[in-house]
Scaffold this motif. Structure first.
Motif, mmCIF file in Angstrom:
data_model
loop_
_atom_site.group_PDB
_atom_site.id
_atom_site.type_symbol
_atom_site.label_atom_id
_atom_site.label_comp_id
_atom_site.label_asym_id
_atom_site.label_seq_id
_atom_site.Cartn_x
_atom_site.Cartn_y
_atom_site.Cartn_z
ATOM 1 N N LEU A 75 0.809 -1.216 0.000
ATOM 2 C CA LEU A 75 0.000 0.000 0.000
ATOM 3 C C LEU A 75 0.847 1.274 0.000
ATOM 4 O O LEU A 75 0.363 2.340 -0.404
ATOM 5 C CB LEU A 75 -0.926 0.006 1.221
ATOM 6 N N SER A 76 2.087 1.153 0.417
ATOM 7 C CA SER A 76 2.925 2.349 0.560
ATOM 8 C C SER A 76 4.068 2.419 -0.448
ATOM 9 O O SER A 76 4.869 3.359 -0.398
ATOM 10 C CB SER A 76 3.492 2.417 1.987
ATOM 11 N N HIS A 77 4.180 1.435 -1.341
ATOM 12 C CA HIS A 77 5.248 1.428 -2.328
ATOM 13 C C HIS A 77 4.684 1.187 -3.725
ATOM 14 O O HIS A 77 3.499 0.850 -3.884
ATOM 15 C CB HIS A 77 6.281 0.343 -2.007
ATOM 16 N N GLN A 78 5.539 1.332 -4.721
ATOM 17 C CA GLN A 78 5.172 1.057 -6.103
ATOM 18 C C GLN A 78 5.898 -0.195 -6.591
ATOM 19 O O GLN A 78 7.081 -0.397 -6.264
ATOM 20 C CB GLN A 78 5.544 2.242 -7.001
ATOM 21 N N PRO A 79 5.234 -1.048 -7.361
ATOM 22 C CA PRO A 79 5.926 -2.214 -7.932
ATOM 23 C C PRO A 79 7.064 -1.769 -8.849
ATOM 24 O O PRO A 79 7.044 -0.667 -9.394
ATOM 25 C CB PRO A 79 4.817 -2.929 -8.719
ATOM 26 N N VAL A 80 8.039 -2.658 -9.013
ATOM 27 C CA VAL A 80 9.201 -2.329 -9.834
ATOM 28 C C VAL A 80 9.272 -3.264 -11.037
ATOM 29 O O VAL A 80 8.762 -4.387 -11.016
ATOM 30 C CB VAL A 80 10.500 -2.442 -9.014
ATOM 31 N N ALA A 81 9.909 -2.787 -12.101
ATOM 32 C CA ALA A 81 10.153 -3.634 -13.267
ATOM 33 C C ALA A 81 11.152 -4.723 -12.892
ATOM 34 O O ALA A 81 12.075 -4.493 -12.102
ATOM 35 C CB ALA A 81 10.674 -2.800 -14.430
ATOM 36 N N ASN A 82 10.962 -5.907 -13.459
ATOM 37 C CA ASN A 82 11.803 -7.042 -13.096
ATOM 38 C C ASN A 82 12.153 -7.838 -14.346
ATOM 39 O O ASN A 82 11.264 -8.230 -15.101
ATOM 40 C CB ASN A 82 11.045 -7.937 -12.103
ATOM 41 N N PRO A 83 13.453 -8.104 -14.590
ATOM 42 C CA PRO A 83 13.841 -8.892 -15.773
ATOM 43 C C PRO A 83 13.195 -10.271 -15.822
ATOM 44 O O PRO A 83 13.055 -10.855 -16.906
ATOM 45 C CB PRO A 83 15.367 -9.001 -15.637
ATOM 46 N N LEU A 84 12.789 -10.803 -14.667
ATOM 47 C CA LEU A 84 12.174 -12.125 -14.637
ATOM 48 C C LEU A 84 10.819 -12.155 -15.327
ATOM 49 O O LEU A 84 10.299 -13.236 -15.629
ATOM 50 C CB LEU A 84 12.016 -12.596 -13.190
ATOM 51 N N GLU A 85 10.218 -10.996 -15.573
ATOM 52 C CA GLU A 85 8.916 -10.962 -16.242
ATOM 53 C C GLU A 85 8.967 -11.677 -17.589
ATOM 54 O O GLU A 85 7.988 -12.310 -18.003
ATOM 55 C CB GLU A 85 8.462 -9.512 -16.434
ATOM 56 N N ALA A 86 10.111 -11.601 -18.285
ATOM 57 C CA ALA A 86 10.231 -12.239 -19.602
ATOM 58 C C ALA A 86 10.072 -13.756 -19.514
ATOM 59 O O ALA A 86 9.627 -14.401 -20.473
ATOM 60 C CB ALA A 86 11.571 -11.879 -20.236
#
Length: 394
Positions: free
Chosen positions: A355-366
């Motif tokens: 609730l207090s942070h933003q998700p981050v991009a992650n190389p594992l998404e690929a």
């Protein structure tokens, strides 16, 4: 050389997300590699279809009058509907309310064309009522993909009869070991299963990647899945209720939007109301990638799947996912946006962080793409050729 593949599934489409669409996309992406693929799906009588599909804007008021009508609709769910290397066939089946399962009503092997490779999605489920089925005459190699933790379902449905769960697990093991040359597990739910290897051979629809990182800044929570107790609803409601009761801010909002349909909706709603948790039922999603794009936090207390597709879809859209520590979720642990808990206190800490942070991009998404999943699956086939030849010589 691998040329022809048959995929036999228990999944009744047109579910747009979750386990049911895995067989379709697996078949599609294999066909996109130039392989001759035939996907076999259960044909449910029209009078039963509405209970499974809901009135979701497909078919005739949620029903398909013929298998060809359903096949035509199913192709609209593909990234490219025109895929000549992919055939879709149906076998007669029925939905059994008491079991919450689809079971074939005919012998399956005789309906299959000969192939180089037969993939049985949920081999135990396919053969529960037909343990004598013989596939060897129809395929050179048979691989089972175990997708569901049926022991967990049984323990949830019959908590006072643990021996039934023990018996079911033994029976499932026997079916898997006697119908498959090798087995792929998505999680270590069945330890010491002969011929089994854990491997991520499923992906998510590319539409989810198209909506990655588009969540708004509101503190909005959601869950997507069947509205049945086995999907962890009691645990989810209790965790949210505990957060409200112990929050310093007594106005804390712990409402959650829920996408799906199922037999236990009324009972789940009553339990949530009694615990002071607001569930906003949104029905069956007709476009899940778009419908969940605005959400930032996915909460999934379920432990019933070997690997939950809706969790992978949320990670592919770069959301926070809050999950229990469980073998079914181990493949998600390396993702930075996966927040795992082992206690109610840890759950509350995970929720506060999300609730207090933003998700981050992650190389594992690929690694969640279907192209990557099919690469791993075809590599698995090639690595198994030697073992398969040895078996044939015995």
């Amino acid at each position: 050389m691998l040329k022809t593949i048959n995929i036999l599934s228990t999944a009744a489409l047109p579910w747009r997300t979750g386990t049911a669409i895995l067989a379709l996309l697996r078949a599609y992406y294999l066909a996109q590699r130039g392989l001759d693929v035939c996907l076999y799906l259960p044909w449910i009588p029209p009078k039963q279809q509405l209970r499974l599909f809901g009135d979701a804007g497909c078919g005739d008021n949620g029903r398909f009058p013929t298998p060809s009508a359903q096949a035509s609709y199913i192709r609209t769910q593909l990234p490219q509907p025109a895929c000549p290397c992919l055939r879709i066939e149906f076998y007669p089946a029925r939905y059994w309310d008491a079991l919450g399962s689809i079971l074939p009503t005919v012998g399956l092997p005789k309906r299959l064309r000969p192939s180089d490779w037969l993939i049985l999605e949920e081999p135990e489920h396919l053969n529960w009522t037909q343990p004598w089925s013989r596939y060897r005459e129809r395929a050179a190699r048979i691989t089972g993909i175990v997708l569901t933790n049926y022991r967990y379902y049984c323990e949830q449905a019959l908590p006072r009869l643990p021996r039934v769960a023990d018996w079911l697990e033994r029976y499932n093991r026997w079916l898997i070991e006697h119908r498959c040359d090798d087995v792929i597990l998505l999680a270590d739910i069945l330890p010491d299963l002969a011929k089994a290897q854990r491997l991520l051979i499923s992906g998510i629809h590319p539409a989810f990647f198209d909506h990655a990182g588009l969540a708004d800044n509101r503190q909005n929570l959601y869950f997507m899945g069947k509205l049945i107790w086995e999907k962890g609803f009691r645990e989810l409601i209790d965790l949210l209720a505990d957060g409200v009761n112990h929050s310093a801010d007594q106005s804390a909002d712990r409402s959650i939007d829920v996408f799906g349909i199922g037999r236990d909706r009324a009972a789940i709603a009553d339990y949530a109301r009694a615990r002071g948790v607001q569930l906003n039922f949104r029905g069956l999603s007709t476009a899940p990638a778009a419908d969940i794009a605005r959400y930032r936090i996915f909460i999934n207390a379920s432990k019933s799947e070997m690997l939950c597709t809706t969790t992978a879809e949320a990670l592919g859209q770069r959301k926070f996912v809050i999950l229990p520590r469980d073998p079914s979720n181990e493949l998600f642990y390396p993702f930075q946006n996966a927040l795992c808990y082992s206690s109610p206190e840890e759950f509350q800490a995970c929720l506060r962080h999300a609730l207090s942070h933003q998700p981050v991009a992650n190389p594992l998404e690929a690694s969640l793409s279907w192209d990557a999943a099919v690469d791993r699956l075809l590599d698995y086939y090639e690595r198994g050729l030697g073992r398969n030849d040895e078996r044939d010589q015995m």
